[in-house]
Structures are given as C-alpha cells and as structure tokens.
Design an enzyme around this catalytic site. Structure first.
Site, PDB file in Angstrom:
ATOM      1  N   LYS A  13       0.835  -1.216   0.000  1.00 13.51           N
ATOM      2  CA  LYS A  13       0.000   0.000   0.000  1.00 13.51           C
ATOM      3  C   LYS A  13       0.866   1.260   0.000  1.00 13.51           C
ATOM      4  O   LYS A  13       0.666   2.162  -0.802  1.00 13.51           O
ATOM      5  CB  LYS A  13      -0.932   0.039   1.232  1.00 13.51           C
ATOM      6  CG  LYS A  13      -1.849  -1.169   1.363  1.00 13.51           C
ATOM      7  CD  LYS A  13      -2.745  -1.044   2.584  1.00 13.51           C
ATOM      8  CE  LYS A  13      -2.017  -1.042   3.912  1.00 13.51           C
ATOM      9  NZ  LYS A  13      -1.341  -2.312   4.257  1.00 13.51           N
ATOM     10  N   ARG A 127      11.907  -6.067   4.705  1.00  6.78           N
ATOM     11  CA  ARG A 127      11.738  -4.620   4.474  1.00  6.78           C
ATOM     12  C   ARG A 127      12.715  -3.807   5.324  1.00  6.78           C
ATOM     13  O   ARG A 127      12.988  -4.126   6.469  1.00  6.78           O
ATOM     14  CB  ARG A 127      10.313  -4.190   4.813  1.00  6.78           C
ATOM     15  CG  ARG A 127      10.209  -2.654   4.793  1.00  6.78           C
ATOM     16  CD  ARG A 127       8.820  -2.159   4.823  1.00  6.78           C
ATOM     17  NE  ARG A 127       8.095  -2.590   5.993  1.00  6.78           N
ATOM     18  CZ  ARG A 127       6.809  -2.346   6.172  1.00  6.78           C
ATOM     19  NH1 ARG A 127       6.123  -1.709   5.237  1.00  6.78           N
ATOM     20  NH2 ARG A 127       6.215  -2.744   7.256  1.00  6.78           N
ATOM     21  N   ARG A 160      11.903  -1.848  10.657  1.00  9.13           N
ATOM     22  CA  ARG A 160      10.836  -1.345  11.514  1.00  9.13           C
ATOM     23  C   ARG A 160      10.631  -2.296  12.686  1.00  9.13           C
ATOM     24  O   ARG A 160      10.688  -3.507  12.501  1.00  9.13           O
ATOM     25  CB  ARG A 160       9.539  -1.287  10.688  1.00  9.13           C
ATOM     26  CG  ARG A 160       8.984   0.094  10.526  1.00  9.13           C
ATOM     27  CD  ARG A 160       7.898   0.124   9.496  1.00  9.13           C
ATOM     28  NE  ARG A 160       6.658  -0.504   9.909  1.00  9.13           N
ATOM     29  CZ  ARG A 160       5.531  -0.436   9.203  1.00  9.13           C
ATOM     30  NH1 ARG A 160       5.492   0.239   8.080  1.00  9.13           N
ATOM     31  NH2 ARG A 160       4.442  -1.026   9.628  1.00  9.13           N
TER      32      ARG A 160
HETATM   33  P1  AP5 Z   1       4.837  -1.622   1.801  1.00  9.65           P
HETATM   34  O1  AP5 Z   1       4.563  -0.746   0.619  1.00  9.65           O
HETATM   35  O2  AP5 Z   1       5.576  -1.031   2.928  1.00  9.65           O
HETATM   36  O3  AP5 Z   1       3.489  -2.309   2.285  1.00  9.65           O
HETATM   37  P2  AP5 Z   1       2.300  -1.736   3.137  1.00  9.65           P
HETATM   38  O4  AP5 Z   1       1.069  -2.368   2.577  1.00  9.65           O
HETATM   39  O5  AP5 Z   1       2.342  -0.253   3.226  1.00  9.65           O
HETATM   40  O6  AP5 Z   1       2.637  -2.434   4.526  1.00  9.65           O
HETATM   41  P3  AP5 Z   1       2.794  -1.828   5.964  1.00  9.65           P
HETATM   42  O7  AP5 Z   1       3.548  -2.871   6.752  1.00  9.65           O
HETATM   43  O8  AP5 Z   1       3.335  -0.457   5.967  1.00  9.65           O
HETATM   44  O9  AP5 Z   1       1.310  -1.804   6.320  1.00  9.65           O
HETATM   45  P4  AP5 Z   1       0.651  -1.981   7.632  1.00  9.65           P
HETATM   46  O10 AP5 Z   1      -0.702  -1.871   7.096  1.00  9.65           O
HETATM   47  O11 AP5 Z   1       0.910  -3.148   8.476  1.00  9.65           O
HETATM   48  O12 AP5 Z   1       1.340  -0.833   8.479  1.00  9.65           O
HETATM   49  P5  AP5 Z   1       0.921   0.644   8.760  1.00  9.65           P
HETATM   50  O13 AP5 Z   1       2.139   1.454   8.727  1.00  9.65           O
HETATM   51  O14 AP5 Z   1      -0.247   1.058   7.953  1.00  9.65           O
HETATM   52  O15 AP5 Z   1       5.614  -2.899   1.247  1.00  9.65           O
HETATM   53  C1  AP5 Z   1       6.115  -3.873   2.122  1.00  9.65           C
HETATM   54  C2  AP5 Z   1       7.469  -4.394   1.650  1.00  9.65           C
HETATM   55  O16 AP5 Z   1       7.318  -5.140   0.463  1.00  9.65           O
HETATM   56  C3  AP5 Z   1       8.499  -3.307   1.319  1.00  9.65           C
HETATM   57  O17 AP5 Z   1       9.748  -3.756   1.705  1.00  9.65           O
HETATM   58  C4  AP5 Z   1       8.409  -3.155  -0.187  1.00  9.65           C
HETATM   59  O18 AP5 Z   1       9.619  -2.706  -0.737  1.00  9.65           O
HETATM   60  C5  AP5 Z   1       8.060  -4.577  -0.605  1.00  9.65           C
HETATM   61  N1  AP5 Z   1       7.164  -4.603  -1.764  1.00  9.65           N
HETATM   62  C6  AP5 Z   1       6.125  -3.763  -2.006  1.00  9.65           C
HETATM   63  N2  AP5 Z   1       5.519  -4.101  -3.150  1.00  9.65           N
HETATM   64  C7  AP5 Z   1       6.174  -5.200  -3.619  1.00  9.65           C
HETATM   65  C8  AP5 Z   1       6.002  -6.024  -4.759  1.00  9.65           C
HETATM   66  N3  AP5 Z   1       5.058  -5.808  -5.661  1.00  9.65           N
HETATM   67  N4  AP5 Z   1       6.837  -7.063  -4.912  1.00  9.65           N
HETATM   68  C9  AP5 Z   1       7.814  -7.303  -4.000  1.00  9.65           C
HETATM   69  N5  AP5 Z   1       8.032  -6.550  -2.935  1.00  9.65           N
HETATM   70  C10 AP5 Z   1       7.215  -5.517  -2.726  1.00  9.65           C
HETATM   71  O19 AP5 Z   1       0.421   0.517  10.282  1.00  9.65           O
HETATM   72  C11 AP5 Z   1       1.303   0.148  11.329  1.00  9.65           C
HETATM   73  C12 AP5 Z   1       0.510  -0.067  12.615  1.00  9.65           C
HETATM   74  O20 AP5 Z   1      -0.147   1.167  13.001  1.00  9.65           O
HETATM   75  C13 AP5 Z   1      -0.631  -1.087  12.507  1.00  9.65           C
HETATM   76  O21 AP5 Z   1      -0.178  -2.388  12.734  1.00  9.65           O
HETATM   77  C14 AP5 Z   1      -1.579  -0.572  13.616  1.00  9.65           C
HETATM   78  O22 AP5 Z   1      -1.143  -0.991  14.884  1.00  9.65           O
HETATM   79  C15 AP5 Z   1      -1.436   0.940  13.529  1.00  9.65           C
HETATM   80  N6  AP5 Z   1      -2.447   1.534  12.641  1.00  9.65           N
HETATM   81  C16 AP5 Z   1      -2.247   2.105  11.416  1.00  9.65           C
HETATM   82  N7  AP5 Z   1      -3.407   2.523  10.875  1.00  9.65           N
HETATM   83  C17 AP5 Z   1      -4.371   2.214  11.761  1.00  9.65           C
HETATM   84  C18 AP5 Z   1      -5.793   2.355  11.757  1.00  9.65           C
HETATM   85  N8  AP5 Z   1      -6.448   2.896  10.719  1.00  9.65           N
HETATM   86  N9  AP5 Z   1      -6.479   1.918  12.847  1.00  9.65           N
HETATM   87  C19 AP5 Z   1      -5.855   1.370  13.897  1.00  9.65           C
HETATM   88  N10 AP5 Z   1      -4.523   1.186  13.955  1.00  9.65           N
HETATM   89  C20 AP5 Z   1      -3.783   1.592  12.892  1.00  9.65           C
HETATM   90 MG    MG Z   2       2.706   1.120   4.815  1.00  6.87          MG
END
Ligand code: AP5
Ligand code: MG
Length: 221
Positions: A13, A127, A160
């Site tokens: 994402k 990552r 991370r």
């Molecule tokens: P990346 O683009 O970083 O993936 P992502 O979907 O953004 O994953 P995140 O881990 O950032 O999402 P998340 O939803 O767990 O965390 P968030 O920060 O939102 O890609 C991942 C990896 O894969 C990278 O290394 C990239 O290079 C690689 N990659 C990407 N595309 C690829 C491809 N096509 N092929 C191969 N490799 C690829 O949230 C963190 C925490 O915050 C949550 O766990 C929660 O506790 C809290 N939080 C956030 N939002 C909320 C909410 N709305 N409500 C409650 N708690 C929340």
């Molecule tokens: Mg993310």
C-alpha cells in the site's frame, strides 16, 4: 480523486500510494506513518499508539478517526487524497463515510491489493526503511544501491520494530479479523477493485494505475 488502498500489512500500500501521490499530485495519508512520526517524537499520541503497534494490534478507533478527520481538513486535501492504512475496521469506515458526507463528497475508488500471507511474511521481514525520509526498501526485491544508506536522502536504513516475524504474524491475524471485512463493505458500495500484488513493484504499479484510470473513466471522475 479520492483513492483508498486496502490490503494486508506488507501488501504494498505504502509503496503504491507514494507513486500515485506523485502522479496525481494529491497527498498520501498513511495513519501508520502518522503514528510512527509521533512515536519518534515521543508525543502523547505516540506513547499511546506505541502500546498497540508493538503488539501488532490496532490503535483504538476513536483516536485514529480523530487524527484522520483533522488531516482531511487541511487545504491540500481539497482536490483529493490517497488513504493508506485507513480505515482498518468497519466503525472507522462508517466514520469516514460520515466525515466525507458532511462535505458532500465520498471515496471514489477503493483499490484492494491482494497478496498471499506466506509472501507477506517474506516481504516484511526483508523490508528496510529510511529513518530520515521514510522511503521503503527490501533486501531482495528493492535493495538500496549502497547498503544501509538511503538512495534518496542519504539517511540511515533500518528495520521497523513491528517487522519482527512474531509481530508480523500478529498483524496478519489482526488484519484477517478486523480489516478484511472492509472488502465486502466497499464491494457492496460498488467501489472495490482488486489487483494482485505482483512479484515486481513496477508490475503492481502498472495494474494499479490501469485500474484507477479505468475506474475514473467509468465513474466520470
Ligand atoms: P509496503 O509498501 O511497505 O506495504 P504496506 O502495505 O504499506 O505495509 P505496511 O507494513 O506499511 O502496512 P501496515 O498496514 O501493516 O502498516 P501501517 O504502517 O499502515 O511494502 C512492504 C514491503 O514489500 C516493502 O519492503 C516493499 O519494498 C516490498 N514490496 C512492495 N511491493 C512489492 C512487490 N510488488 N513485490 C515485492 N516486494 C514488494 O500501520 C502500522 C501499525 O499502526 C498497525 O499495525 C496498527 O497498529 C497501527 N495503525 C495504522 N493505521 C491504523 C488504523 N487505521 N487503525 C488502527 N490502527 C492503525
Ligand atoms: Mg505502509
């Protein structure tokens, strides 16, 4: 355009949101990034959020919705935005509907990036992120040109805290339990488009862009 990206943790994402944000010149709003910024700066919000994030749990809805509501009021969101990682529960989605309806708008397109659980664990454990500008790398799929150093800003690249394997497994469970029901929620509204998260980032980008353009034409945006 008001775009929402759905998908499991690690689906890509953040990676795709950054590209879309540059292409359409609209802000990228990631609740995860907002929480991490607050944790880094040791704010009150950061202290609260940290307790949940390090366990792989969701930050409570009330807190999360308030942050997004404030962020969406800023001027740069007038011509659209990309939501990444919000909403993550049905109550958050309902609150988002309410916030946007108050302004006579709504979400235009929801892109759900689908990736299998096994691949997610691989991606997240590999990552690395830049401490300074937040750019994402992957030790195998998207390595930095010079090891440990960001190619964009020269910042230090680290893992991370919540990318440790046991936390990733908890995050995945949380996703299936609380966030996956949103797929149905947006499907019923006729807004959902699913793309498969491909092996290569640029292949996924191609799919995402094609989907967004098609959906925009279909809905006359
Ligand atoms: P990346 O683009 O970083 O993936 P992502 O979907 O953004 O994953 P995140 O881990 O950032 O999402 P998340 O939803 O767990 O965390 P968030 O920060 O939102 O890609 C991942 C990896 O894969 C990278 O290394 C990239 O290079 C690689 N990659 C990407 N595309 C690829 C491809 N096509 N092929 C191969 N490799 C690829 O949230 C963190 C925490 O915050 C949550 O766990 C929660 O506790 C809290 N939080 C956030 N939002 C909320 C909410 N709305 N409500 C409650 N708690 C929340
Ligand atoms: Mg993310």
């Amino acid at each position: 355009m008001r775009i929402m990206l759905l998908g499991a943790p690690g689906a890509g994402k953040g990676t795709q949101a950054k590209i879309l944000s540059e292409k359409y010149n609209i802000p990228h709003i990631s609740t995860g990034d907002i929480f991490r910024y607050n944790i880094k700066n040791e704010t009150e919000l950061g202290k609260k959020a940290k307790e949940y994030i390090e366990k792989g749990l969701l930050v409570p809805d009330e807190l999360t919705v308030k942050i997004v509501e404030e962020r969406l009021k800023e001027d740069d969101c007038r011509s659209g935005f990309i939501l990444d990682g919000f909403p993550r529960t049905i109550p958050q989605a309902e609150e988002l509907d309410r916030i946007l309806l108050q302004r006579g708008t709504g979400i235009d397109i929801v892109v759900n990036i689908f990736v299998k659980d096994e691949e997610i664990v691989q991606r997240l454990s590999g990552r690395r992120v830049c401490l300074k500008c937040g750019r994402n790398y992957h030790v195998k799929y998207n390595p930095a040109a010079s090891e440990g150093k960001c190619g964009e800003c020269g910042g230090r690249i680290v893992q991370r805290d919540d990318d440790k394997e046991e936390t990733v497994i908890e995050r995945l469970k949380t996703y299936h339990r609380q966030t996956e029901p949103l797929i149905d929620y947006y499907e019923k509204k006729g807004l959902l488009y699913t793309v498969e998260g491909k092996e290569k980032i640029e292949d996924t980008t191609g799919e995402v862009l094609r989907t967004v353009e098609e959906a925009a034409q279909k809905h006359g945006i």
